[in-house]
Design a protein around this motif. Structure first.
Motif, PDB file in Angstrom:
ATOM      1  N   UNK A 185      50.580   7.013  21.383  1.00 53.78           N
ATOM      2  CA  UNK A 185      49.440   7.884  21.668  1.00 53.78           C
ATOM      3  C   UNK A 185      49.884   9.344  21.647  1.00 53.78           C
ATOM      4  N   UNK A 186      48.999  10.202  21.181  1.00 58.15           N
ATOM      5  CA  UNK A 186      49.273  11.644  21.245  1.00 58.15           C
ATOM      6  C   UNK A 186      49.313  12.082  22.709  1.00 58.15           C
ATOM      7  N   UNK A 187      50.180  13.026  22.987  1.00 58.22           N
ATOM      8  CA  UNK A 187      50.302  13.554  24.353  1.00 58.22           C
ATOM      9  C   UNK A 187      50.879  14.956  24.269  1.00 58.22           C
ATOM     10  N   UNK A 188      50.704  15.721  25.324  1.00 59.05           N
ATOM     11  CA  UNK A 188      51.221  17.080  25.339  1.00 59.05           C
ATOM     12  C   UNK A 188      51.067  17.701  26.714  1.00 59.05           C
ATOM     13  N   UNK A 233      57.343  27.489  22.244  1.00 56.21           N
ATOM     14  CA  UNK A 233      57.325  28.209  23.523  1.00 56.21           C
ATOM     15  C   UNK A 233      58.264  27.581  24.543  1.00 56.21           C
ATOM     16  N   UNK A 234      58.699  26.339  24.289  1.00 55.00           N
ATOM     17  CA  UNK A 234      59.673  25.710  25.176  1.00 55.00           C
ATOM     18  C   UNK A 234      61.076  25.962  24.653  1.00 55.00           C
ATOM     19  N   UNK A 235      62.048  25.881  25.558  1.00 55.59           N
ATOM     20  CA  UNK A 235      63.454  25.918  25.164  1.00 55.59           C
ATOM     21  C   UNK A 235      64.020  24.526  25.354  1.00 55.59           C
ATOM     22  N   UNK A 236      64.963  24.133  24.483  1.00 52.83           N
ATOM     23  CA  UNK A 236      65.401  22.742  24.431  1.00 52.83           C
ATOM     24  C   UNK A 236      66.910  22.598  24.427  1.00 52.83           C
ATOM     25  N   UNK A 237      67.340  21.471  24.972  1.00 55.67           N
ATOM     26  CA  UNK A 237      68.710  20.986  24.809  1.00 55.67           C
ATOM     27  C   UNK A 237      68.641  19.467  24.912  1.00 55.67           C
ATOM     28  N   UNK A 238      69.793  18.813  25.042  1.00 55.59           N
ATOM     29  CA  UNK A 238      69.789  17.357  25.110  1.00 55.59           C
ATOM     30  C   UNK A 238      71.126  16.858  25.631  1.00 55.59           C
ATOM     31  N   UNK A 250      53.134  22.485  25.245  1.00 57.73           N
ATOM     32  CA  UNK A 250      53.534  21.571  24.179  1.00 57.73           C
ATOM     33  C   UNK A 250      52.280  20.928  23.622  1.00 57.73           C
ATOM     34  N   UNK A 251      51.977  21.195  22.362  1.00 59.04           N
ATOM     35  CA  UNK A 251      50.759  20.677  21.761  1.00 59.04           C
ATOM     36  C   UNK A 251      50.767  19.165  21.650  1.00 59.04           C
ATOM     37  N   UNK A 252      49.589  18.589  21.453  1.00 53.27           N
ATOM     38  CA  UNK A 252      49.475  17.144  21.304  1.00 53.27           C
ATOM     39  C   UNK A 252      50.334  16.667  20.134  1.00 53.27           C
ATOM     40  N   UNK A 253      51.122  15.629  20.383  1.00 57.42           N
ATOM     41  CA  UNK A 253      52.033  15.115  19.369  1.00 57.42           C
ATOM     42  C   UNK A 253      52.330  13.649  19.648  1.00 57.42           C
ATOM     43  N   UNK A 254      52.908  12.984  18.660  1.00 60.50           N
ATOM     44  CA  UNK A 254      53.416  11.623  18.815  1.00 60.50           C
ATOM     45  C   UNK A 254      54.938  11.659  18.729  1.00 60.50           C
ATOM     46  N   UNK A 259      66.274  14.247  26.011  1.00 63.00           N
ATOM     47  CA  UNK A 259      65.835  15.577  25.604  1.00 63.00           C
ATOM     48  C   UNK A 259      65.510  16.397  26.846  1.00 63.00           C
ATOM     49  N   UNK A 260      65.978  17.624  26.895  1.00 59.33           N
ATOM     50  CA  UNK A 260      65.757  18.525  28.033  1.00 59.33           C
ATOM     51  C   UNK A 260      64.880  19.677  27.560  1.00 59.33           C
ATOM     52  N   UNK A 261      63.664  19.744  28.054  1.00 64.66           N
ATOM     53  CA  UNK A 261      62.749  20.837  27.721  1.00 64.66           C
ATOM     54  C   UNK A 261      62.553  21.720  28.946  1.00 64.66           C
ATOM     55  N   UNK A 262      62.652  23.022  28.748  1.00 67.60           N
ATOM     56  CA  UNK A 262      62.390  23.962  29.838  1.00 67.60           C
ATOM     57  C   UNK A 262      61.155  24.779  29.498  1.00 67.60           C
TER      58      UNK A 262
END
Length: 199
Positions: free
Chosen positions: A170-173, A48-53, A113-117, A103-106
């Motif tokens: 730690x997982x985060x989101x 659901x997010x759009x990304x660049x970097x 963004x679901x929980x992830x490591x 990393x650029x997330x829009x």
């Protein structure tokens, strides 16, 4: 103001409004060189997010898997990390190294963004630094193992989070965006920068 939760160090209001505006203008130039894309997971599900970097590497995901890449999906090298972003890293990270990836997330309305490591980097002794711009995001902080109790905090525009030490794995989101809560981005939404040492 600086607070700490589960090892996540949160610098509330680290960037004032003029600094946020300068950074957004700089990021517009970066995104002209490396446009946002909508990535898909290895299972083929659109995120659901759009990304660049920016930097030596960008983090990408597609049917081939999650990984760092030296080029944008269009084949072009990533633009350099802006000086203002490097200054943030140098002030808060405590690292002797500079980041190799920004990393650029829009996040638009309804994005999450679901929980992830963050586990695709070589040295987990190096922190990840997160910068929030625009609409507020509900940031969830979990545990190194999946599951268990979590804590959440609203991150506002200008907040900076350092994920190092016990928080590094730690997982985060981001559960949701409070769309329209900021006037920084004319059409709304949230930009999140995450700075990482990759190698």
């Amino acid at each position: 103001m600086r607070t700490e939760r589960r090892g996540f160090v949160i610098h509330h209001g680290f960037l004032d409004r003029p600094a946020q505006e300068r950074l957004v203008e700089t990021l517009r130039g970066v995104l002209q060189e490396a446009p946002l894309v909508q990535p898909v997971t290895p299972r083929g599900r659109p995120m659901s997010v759009r990304m660049s970097a920016a930097g030596e590497y960008g983090w990408i995901t597609d049917r081939k898997g999650y990984r760092y890449s030296e080029t944008h999906p269009d084949g072009q090298p990533w633009p350099p990390i802006p000086a203002q972003v490097l200054e943030i890293w140098r002030e808060v990270s405590g690292s002797a190294r500079d980041p190799e990836c920004c990393l650029i997330n829009w996040y638009g309305e309804g994005a999450r963004m679901g929980l992830h490591q963050d586990r695709d980097e070589t040295d987990f002794g190096e922190p990840v630094v997160s910068v929030s711009l625009g609409d507020e995001g509900m940031f969830r902080m979990g545990n190194e193992e999946r599951g268990g109790k979590t804590e959440s905090v609203w991150l506002k525009s200008g907040d900076v989070v350092v994920m190092g030490g016990e928080a590094r794995l730690r997982h985060h989101g981001v559960d949701r965006i409070r769309f329209g809560s900021s006037t920084l981005l004319p059409q709304g939404g949230r930009i999140n920068l995450t700075l990482r040492v990759v190698t």
